[in-house]
Write an enzyme that holds these catalytic residues in place. Structure first.
Site, mmCIF file in Angstrom:
data_model
loop_
_atom_site.group_PDB
_atom_site.id
_atom_site.type_symbol
_atom_site.label_atom_id
_atom_site.label_comp_id
_atom_site.label_asym_id
_atom_site.label_seq_id
_atom_site.Cartn_x
_atom_site.Cartn_y
_atom_site.Cartn_z
ATOM 1 N N GLY A 54 -7.174 -37.283 -14.865
ATOM 2 C CA GLY A 54 -6.420 -38.451 -14.421
ATOM 3 C C GLY A 54 -6.268 -39.399 -15.590
ATOM 4 O O GLY A 54 -6.695 -39.102 -16.715
ATOM 5 N N MET B 202 -6.759 -43.225 -17.567
ATOM 6 C CA MET B 202 -7.907 -44.111 -17.743
ATOM 7 C C MET B 202 -8.052 -44.979 -16.496
ATOM 8 O O MET B 202 -7.052 -45.285 -15.828
ATOM 9 C CB MET B 202 -7.712 -44.981 -18.982
ATOM 10 C CG MET B 202 -7.845 -44.172 -20.265
ATOM 11 S SD MET B 202 -7.682 -45.181 -21.729
ATOM 12 C CE MET B 202 -9.245 -46.036 -21.721
ATOM 13 N N GLU C 201 -15.032 -36.754 -21.236
ATOM 14 C CA GLU C 201 -14.068 -36.894 -22.338
ATOM 15 C C GLU C 201 -13.667 -35.533 -22.908
ATOM 16 O O GLU C 201 -13.607 -35.342 -24.134
ATOM 17 C CB GLU C 201 -14.650 -37.779 -23.463
ATOM 18 C CG GLU C 201 -15.160 -39.131 -22.999
ATOM 19 C CD GLU C 201 -14.053 -40.171 -22.793
ATOM 20 O OE1 GLU C 201 -12.858 -39.806 -22.787
ATOM 21 O OE2 GLU C 201 -14.411 -41.348 -22.607
ATOM 22 N N CYS D 131 -1.985 -49.299 -10.574
ATOM 23 C CA CYS D 131 -1.130 -49.905 -11.606
ATOM 24 C C CYS D 131 -1.417 -51.403 -11.691
ATOM 25 O O CYS D 131 -1.341 -52.113 -10.682
ATOM 26 C CB CYS D 131 0.340 -49.665 -11.277
ATOM 27 S SG CYS D 131 1.447 -50.479 -12.445
HETATM 28 P P1 ADP Z 1 -12.169 -43.148 -15.931
HETATM 29 O O1 ADP Z 1 -13.355 -42.300 -16.307
HETATM 30 O O2 ADP Z 1 -11.088 -42.339 -15.246
HETATM 31 O O3 ADP Z 1 -11.624 -43.964 -17.070
HETATM 32 P P2 ADP Z 1 -14.111 -44.762 -14.573
HETATM 33 O O4 ADP Z 1 -14.855 -43.850 -13.655
HETATM 34 O O5 ADP Z 1 -14.764 -45.073 -15.888
HETATM 35 O O6 ADP Z 1 -12.641 -44.175 -14.812
HETATM 36 O O7 ADP Z 1 -13.814 -46.177 -13.887
HETATM 37 C C1 ADP Z 1 -13.258 -46.303 -12.610
HETATM 38 C C2 ADP Z 1 -13.493 -47.743 -12.174
HETATM 39 O O8 ADP Z 1 -12.738 -48.611 -13.011
HETATM 40 C C3 ADP Z 1 -13.042 -48.077 -10.785
HETATM 41 O O9 ADP Z 1 -13.973 -47.760 -9.791
HETATM 42 C C4 ADP Z 1 -12.876 -49.607 -10.880
HETATM 43 O O10 ADP Z 1 -14.113 -50.251 -10.662
HETATM 44 C C5 ADP Z 1 -12.523 -49.830 -12.332
HETATM 45 N N1 ADP Z 1 -11.125 -50.204 -12.576
HETATM 46 C C6 ADP Z 1 -10.717 -51.121 -13.485
HETATM 47 N N2 ADP Z 1 -9.364 -51.198 -13.535
HETATM 48 C C7 ADP Z 1 -8.888 -50.319 -12.629
HETATM 49 C C8 ADP Z 1 -7.552 -49.946 -12.205
HETATM 50 N N3 ADP Z 1 -6.455 -50.486 -12.748
HETATM 51 N N4 ADP Z 1 -7.444 -49.001 -11.237
HETATM 52 C C9 ADP Z 1 -8.553 -48.459 -10.689
HETATM 53 N N5 ADP Z 1 -9.822 -48.776 -11.039
HETATM 54 C C10 ADP Z 1 -9.997 -49.687 -12.005
HETATM 55 ZN ZN ZN Z 2 3.590 -50.180 -11.483
#
Ligand code: ADP
Ligand code: ZN
Length: 205
Positions: free
Chosen positions: A29, A31, A103, A159
């Site tokens: 997915g 970030m 990652e 978003c």
């Molecule tokens: P990834 O590994 O996909 O980057 P993480 O597991 O590190 O995602 O983080 C997910 C968390 O980020 C969510 O549970 C939420 O607390 C936080 N978050 C911050 N911004 C967003 C966003 N725009 N959409 C969804 N979650 C977000």
């Molecule tokens: Zn949008």
């Protein structure tokens, strides 16, 4: 509860376990979509089940050798930083049952063979990673890992512009490097409509 079980393929995994082989799960997915949270959740459940777990993340820069994976929401799990898929394989212990990798997009192409070898040897392999780079292009080796995985989970963020389902990681600073180390706080989750594909100039954002 039923939906959660469907989401992480627990039933299918239970059936796979019966023939003694391992398998590959891939979580992809944008970030902020919850990939690390989902990976850490699965690893914790494996540990609660008293399975032997080893977790790895790529050491893409010598400055970064923090021995844990972390989600944006503050969940953490111990992990070993490794430079290459070969180095990862050299650290695998015979009695390890679950191998977690975060990652995944920063690993070399050899991670594909490594994941297959681990699964062939009876291990459950869970790999999380970005499926697209900051321009929206498939981020190798994740597409190859998706092809060989038994189970795939696509996670979505929200978003930040309009609140719709986000599938893209928008870079909000100027750089044409595919990998930007230590760039936390410089990306946003965006939907298809709000994503600006070639964001090398902050003015277009
Ligand atoms: P990834 O590994 O996909 O980057 P993480 O597991 O590190 O995602 O983080 C997910 C968390 O980020 C969510 O549970 C939420 O607390 C936080 N978050 C911050 N911004 C967003 C966003 N725009 N959409 C969804 N979650 C977000
Ligand atoms: Zn949008």
């Amino acid at each position: 509860m039923v939906e959660e079980f469907a989401f992480d393929n627990t039933e299918e995994r239970r059936r796979s376990r019966q023939n003694g082989t391992g398998w590959i799960e891939v979580i992809v997915g944008s970030m902020f979509s919850g990939k690390s949270e989902e990976l850490i959740r699965r690893l914790r459940r494996a540990q609660i089940a008293r399975q032997k777990v080893q977790v790895f993340k790529p050491k893409i820069d010598d400055r970064y050798s923090i021995e844990q994976i972390a989600s944006h929401s503050g969940m953490t799990h111990v992990s070993h930083p490794v430079m290459t898929a070969k180095e990862l394989m050299a650290q695998i212990k015979d009695d390890t049952e679950v191998v977690g990798i975060d990652e995944g997009q920063f690993f070399d192409a050899e991670i594909v063979n490594a994941a297959n070898e681990l699964a062939n040897n009876g291990k459950r392999v869970i790999i999380a990673g970005l499926d697209q780079d900051y321009t929206g292009k498939p981020f190798e080796p994740m597409p190859q890992l998706l092809s060989i995985a038994e189970f795939i989970t696509k996670t979505h963020a929200i978003c930040v512009k309009c609140g719709a389902t986000a599938n893209y990681s928008q870079r909000t600073f100027e750089s044409k490097e595919r990998v930007e180390v230590g760039a936390s706080g410089k990306y946003e989750a965006r939907c298809r409509k709000c994503f600006v594909p070639h964001s090398d100039a902050p003015t277009v954002l």
